[in-house]
Design a protein around this motif. Structure first.
Motif, mmCIF file in Angstrom:
data_model
loop_
_atom_site.group_PDB
_atom_site.id
_atom_site.type_symbol
_atom_site.label_atom_id
_atom_site.label_comp_id
_atom_site.label_asym_id
_atom_site.label_seq_id
_atom_site.Cartn_x
_atom_site.Cartn_y
_atom_site.Cartn_z
ATOM 1 N N ALA A 28 33.411 29.074 34.361
ATOM 2 C CA ALA A 28 34.849 29.332 34.372
ATOM 3 C C ALA A 28 35.343 29.448 35.818
ATOM 4 C CB ALA A 28 35.158 30.608 33.602
ATOM 5 N N PRO A 29 36.618 29.160 36.090
ATOM 6 C CA PRO A 29 37.143 29.331 37.445
ATOM 7 C C PRO A 29 36.902 30.750 37.956
ATOM 8 C CG PRO A 29 38.706 28.139 36.083
ATOM 9 C CD PRO A 29 37.620 28.600 35.160
ATOM 10 N N ASP A 30 36.267 30.828 39.138
ATOM 11 C CA ASP A 30 35.910 32.127 39.725
ATOM 12 C C ASP A 30 35.003 32.940 38.801
ATOM 13 O OD1 ASP A 30 37.502 31.657 42.037
ATOM 14 O OD2 ASP A 30 39.275 32.256 40.889
ATOM 15 N N GLY A 31 34.251 32.237 37.953
ATOM 16 C CA GLY A 31 33.389 32.929 37.001
ATOM 17 C C GLY A 31 32.231 33.643 37.673
ATOM 18 N N PRO A 32 31.811 34.774 37.134
ATOM 19 C CA PRO A 32 30.717 35.554 37.717
ATOM 20 C C PRO A 32 29.364 34.914 37.447
ATOM 21 C CG PRO A 32 31.400 36.533 35.660
ATOM 22 C CD PRO A 32 32.347 35.407 35.913
ATOM 23 N N SER A 33 28.426 35.109 38.363
ATOM 24 C CA SER A 33 27.068 34.603 38.155
ATOM 25 C C SER A 33 26.077 35.730 37.916
ATOM 26 C CB SER A 33 26.616 33.768 39.359
ATOM 27 O OG SER A 33 26.645 34.537 40.545
ATOM 28 N N ALA A 41 34.716 42.641 38.657
ATOM 29 C CA ALA A 41 35.991 41.936 38.507
ATOM 30 C C ALA A 41 36.890 42.573 37.452
ATOM 31 C CB ALA A 41 35.733 40.479 38.140
ATOM 32 N N ASP A 42 36.333 43.501 36.675
ATOM 33 C CA ASP A 42 37.092 44.126 35.581
ATOM 34 C C ASP A 42 37.733 45.417 36.076
ATOM 35 O OD1 ASP A 42 38.111 44.907 33.140
ATOM 36 O OD2 ASP A 42 36.232 45.838 32.502
ATOM 37 N N GLU A 43 39.007 45.351 36.428
ATOM 38 C CA GLU A 43 39.692 46.529 36.960
ATOM 39 C C GLU A 43 39.934 47.590 35.890
ATOM 40 O OE1 GLU A 43 43.217 45.168 38.817
ATOM 41 O OE2 GLU A 43 42.170 44.103 40.456
ATOM 42 N N GLU A 53 35.784 38.756 28.226
ATOM 43 C CA GLU A 53 36.903 38.123 27.527
ATOM 44 C C GLU A 53 37.804 37.351 28.486
ATOM 45 O OE1 GLU A 53 37.677 37.777 24.421
ATOM 46 O OE2 GLU A 53 36.100 39.002 23.511
ATOM 47 N N ALA A 54 37.898 37.815 29.725
ATOM 48 C CA ALA A 54 38.784 37.164 30.690
ATOM 49 C C ALA A 54 38.318 35.758 31.051
ATOM 50 C CB ALA A 54 38.890 38.019 31.952
ATOM 51 N N TYR A 55 37.057 35.423 30.783
ATOM 52 C CA TYR A 55 36.500 34.118 31.186
ATOM 53 C C TYR A 55 36.178 33.213 30.002
ATOM 54 C CZ TYR A 55 35.805 36.667 35.550
ATOM 55 O OH TYR A 55 36.001 37.420 36.681
#
Length: 286
Positions: A28-33, A41-43, A53-55
């Motif tokens: 996904a764009p800017d997806g975590p590895s 990334a989850d504020e 869910e965001a990705y």
């Protein structure tokens, strides 16, 4: 949901599975590895599944097998708990010339919590776990393991707390040498989110040890046999002790091979915990 890290060529991808389908969050764009990137990334700090869910809408479906798996998390520290099951207390009394110390821990308010491994000493699925060359009595210890983020339990994985019973049995003060050495800890195959586990104190756990194509040990238990809770153990670990994000805490073992059983080079250890999967590791001498 369950979180895996898998290899694709020279890359490692963070994959989430809902039991039917698997999605490459890294695609996904800017997806975590990594899991820690996902959580960072989850504020909202609601947990792994909410962060994923965001990705999901932009993530590609992916297929993988056991050979693709690597450590699901790379913990900066691995800690462990001892004497949390009655059989563990009995086994450590049996091996020790000073058995009373284990009775005291089993019945005391304060649990045994000790440092277990650094990242360089920790292996993932299908990697070799170690037995010490200066030990003649060595066993695996299958354990439910807690994954912590900002001091909170965010998930669970399987841990193998490799141990030299002969060294610890000589003197309890030798515990660090019995527990901390090359390839002394294994984790995997996945991290199951805390929200996915209805009750971590009611999970079936099994272990098999294979030698020359035969099963030489087989045991089964339930985490309900623990006399401590996961919350209690993690609270003692983090009491006056700030641990790095993604620290893993093993919660103790209830499957101890009887008598003088010891691991051999090239044995294969398989540990399965309900809702998490099966952690498989061959054995080597270090």
């Amino acid at each position: 949901m369950r979180y895996f890290r898998v290899t694709r060529g020279d890359d490692e991808r963070l994959v989430v599975s809902d039991g039917d389908d698997s999605y490459d969050l890294t695609s996904a764009p800017d997806g975590p590895s990594t899991v820690v990137e996902l959580l960072a990334a989850d504020e909202t700090r609601q947990g792994l599944d909410e962060a994923a869910e965001a990705y999901l809408d932009d993530a590609e479906e992916i297929e993988f097998d056991d050979d693709d798996l690597v450590l699901p998390v790379e913990p900066p520290e691995v800690w462990a708990s001892g004497v949390t099951y009655q059989i563990s207390e009995e086994a450590r009394q049996e091996e020790s010339d000073k058995p009373d110390v284990y009775i005291d821990v089993y019945e005391s308010e304060r649990p045994e919590v000790f440092f277990k491994a650094t990242p360089s000493r920790t292996v993932g699925p299908n990697e070799s776990v170690g037995i010490r060359g200066d030990s003649d009595w060595d066993t695996p210890e299958p354990e439910l393991a807690i994954v912590l983020y900002q001091g909170e339990i965010v998930g669970f994985t399987i841990g193998n707390d490799m141990s030299s019973r002969s060294i610890e049995g000589e003197n309890p003060l030798y515990l660090p040498q019995a527990k901390v050495y090359d390839r002394c800890a294994a984790l995997g195959p996945s991290v199951t989110s805390a929200g996915e586990v209805d009750d971590p104190h009611d999970l079936e756990m099994t272990m098999q040890i294979h030698r020359d194509g035969e099963v030489v040990y087989e045991g089964q238990t339930n985490t309900g046999e623990m006399v401590r809770t996961c919350e209690e153990l993690s609270s003692y670990l983090t009491r006056h002790n700030v641990v790095p994000d993604l620290t893993v805490l093993m919660t103790g073992t209830a499957l101890v091979p009887e008598g003088d059983f010891t691991l051999h080079e090239d044995d294969l250890v398989e540990i399965e915990i309900e809702d998490i999967g099966t952690l498989t590791n061959p054995v080597t001498t270090v």
